[in-house]
Write a protein that holds these residues in place. Structure first.
Motif, PDB file in Angstrom:
ATOM      1  N   ALA A 188      19.933 -18.196  18.769  1.00  0.00           N
ATOM      2  CA  ALA A 188      20.710 -17.242  19.555  1.00  0.00           C
ATOM      3  C   ALA A 188      20.887 -15.938  18.783  1.00  0.00           C
ATOM      4  O   ALA A 188      20.974 -15.930  17.555  1.00  0.00           O
ATOM      5  CB  ALA A 188      22.066 -17.827  19.892  1.00  0.00           C
ATOM      6  N   VAL A 192      23.205 -13.445  17.531  1.00  0.00           N
ATOM      7  CA  VAL A 192      24.637 -13.301  17.287  1.00  0.00           C
ATOM      8  C   VAL A 192      24.991 -11.921  16.738  1.00  0.00           C
ATOM      9  O   VAL A 192      26.134 -11.674  16.374  1.00  0.00           O
ATOM     10  CB  VAL A 192      25.153 -14.393  16.321  1.00  0.00           C
ATOM     11  CG1 VAL A 192      25.070 -15.747  16.969  1.00  0.00           C
ATOM     12  CG2 VAL A 192      24.410 -14.358  15.003  1.00  0.00           C
ATOM     13  N   HIS A 225      25.861  -7.991  16.861  1.00  0.00           N
ATOM     14  CA  HIS A 225      26.642  -7.187  17.783  1.00  0.00           C
ATOM     15  C   HIS A 225      26.574  -5.735  17.323  1.00  0.00           C
ATOM     16  O   HIS A 225      26.290  -5.456  16.167  1.00  0.00           O
ATOM     17  CB  HIS A 225      28.082  -7.688  17.849  1.00  0.00           C
ATOM     18  CG  HIS A 225      28.789  -7.645  16.539  1.00  0.00           C
ATOM     19  ND1 HIS A 225      28.622  -8.629  15.591  1.00  0.00           N
ATOM     20  CD2 HIS A 225      29.629  -6.731  16.003  1.00  0.00           C
ATOM     21  CE1 HIS A 225      29.337  -8.317  14.523  1.00  0.00           C
ATOM     22  NE2 HIS A 225      29.953  -7.179  14.739  1.00  0.00           N
ATOM     23  N   SER A 270      32.731  -8.046  21.179  1.00  0.00           N
ATOM     24  CA  SER A 270      31.643  -8.853  21.720  1.00  0.00           C
ATOM     25  C   SER A 270      31.127  -9.892  20.726  1.00  0.00           C
ATOM     26  O   SER A 270      30.211 -10.637  21.042  1.00  0.00           O
ATOM     27  CB  SER A 270      30.492  -7.936  22.147  1.00  0.00           C
ATOM     28  OG  SER A 270      29.979  -7.261  21.013  1.00  0.00           O
ATOM     29  N   HIS A 271      31.703  -9.949  19.552  1.00  0.00           N
ATOM     30  CA  HIS A 271      31.287 -10.930  18.548  1.00  0.00           C
ATOM     31  C   HIS A 271      31.614 -12.325  19.060  1.00  0.00           C
ATOM     32  O   HIS A 271      32.689 -12.563  19.618  1.00  0.00           O
ATOM     33  CB  HIS A 271      32.001 -10.664  17.215  1.00  0.00           C
ATOM     34  CG  HIS A 271      31.437 -11.436  16.078  1.00  0.00           C
ATOM     35  ND1 HIS A 271      31.779 -12.743  15.841  1.00  0.00           N
ATOM     36  CD2 HIS A 271      30.542 -11.082  15.120  1.00  0.00           C
ATOM     37  CE1 HIS A 271      31.135 -13.173  14.781  1.00  0.00           C
ATOM     38  NE2 HIS A 271      30.372 -12.181  14.321  1.00  0.00           N
ATOM     39  N   PRO A 272      30.719 -13.289  18.847  1.00  0.00           N
ATOM     40  CA  PRO A 272      30.978 -14.634  19.388  1.00  0.00           C
ATOM     41  C   PRO A 272      32.193 -15.334  18.768  1.00  0.00           C
ATOM     42  O   PRO A 272      32.791 -16.198  19.407  1.00  0.00           O
ATOM     43  CB  PRO A 272      29.701 -15.411  19.061  1.00  0.00           C
ATOM     44  CG  PRO A 272      28.834 -14.531  18.271  1.00  0.00           C
ATOM     45  CD  PRO A 272      29.410 -13.168  18.241  1.00  0.00           C
ATOM     46  N   ASP A 273      32.589 -14.956  17.575  1.00  0.00           N
ATOM     47  CA  ASP A 273      33.735 -15.595  16.939  1.00  0.00           C
ATOM     48  C   ASP A 273      35.032 -14.813  17.118  1.00  0.00           C
ATOM     49  O   ASP A 273      36.060 -15.187  16.542  1.00  0.00           O
ATOM     50  CB  ASP A 273      33.476 -15.765  15.437  1.00  0.00           C
ATOM     51  CG  ASP A 273      32.371 -16.761  15.161  1.00  0.00           C
ATOM     52  OD1 ASP A 273      32.173 -17.662  16.000  1.00  0.00           O
ATOM     53  OD2 ASP A 273      31.707 -16.627  14.112  1.00  0.00           O
TER      54      ASP A 273
END
Length: 146
Positions: free
Chosen positions: A2, A4, A6, A13-16
């Protein structure tokens, strides 16, 4: 794999991001540490050293250890507010009581205090009462909701 990455400068918009935000809220307990605990600690430090700043160590020898002990107590409350806010914010009203005591202490502990000593203790006491009330309001706001 994926993607990840940004865009720079935009962490929303960061996944964490949600997990980091939740951890940050858990750490602070929903309160702003620097706006409450920092001034309380500085007030305690100033109260402790005020006899030497205002040079009334010889004219009011009884107020020197008094202001030192009360200043250390206020500073320790501030450190407790920072280290264990969930347990310590219940003592916010103790800081208000210390503030009231600081306002009346020149006449009870001291002997014939001059205007500088009186105003110093009144300002320290008033700030302690205000900051204690702010700490109590912060504790009430961030406490468990019924």
């Amino acid at each position: 794999m994926a993607n990840v990455s940004h865009p720079r400068g935009d962490i929303r918009s960061h996944p964490d991001a949600p997990e980091m935000r939740a951890r940050y809220d858990r750490m602070l307990g929903g309160r702003d540490v620097a706006l409450v605990d920092g001034p309380v600690f500085l007030l305690g430090v100033y109260c402790a050293v005020s006899p030497w700043i205002l040079h009334y160590t010889t004219s009011q020898p009884a107020l020197v250890p008094h202001n030192l002990v009360v200043g250390i107590a206020i500073g320790l409350l501030a450190l407790g507010f920072t280290a264990a806010p969930a347990r310590m914010y219940g003592l916010s009203w103790a800081m208000c009581a210390l503030g009231v005591w600081m306002i009346i202490s020149p006449w009870i502990v001291g002997s014939n205090p001059d205007a500088g000593v009186i105003w110093n203790n009144i300002v320290i006491g008033a700030l302690a009462v205000v900051l204690g009330a702010v700490c109590a309001a912060t504790a009430a706001r961030s406490g468990p909701k019924p």
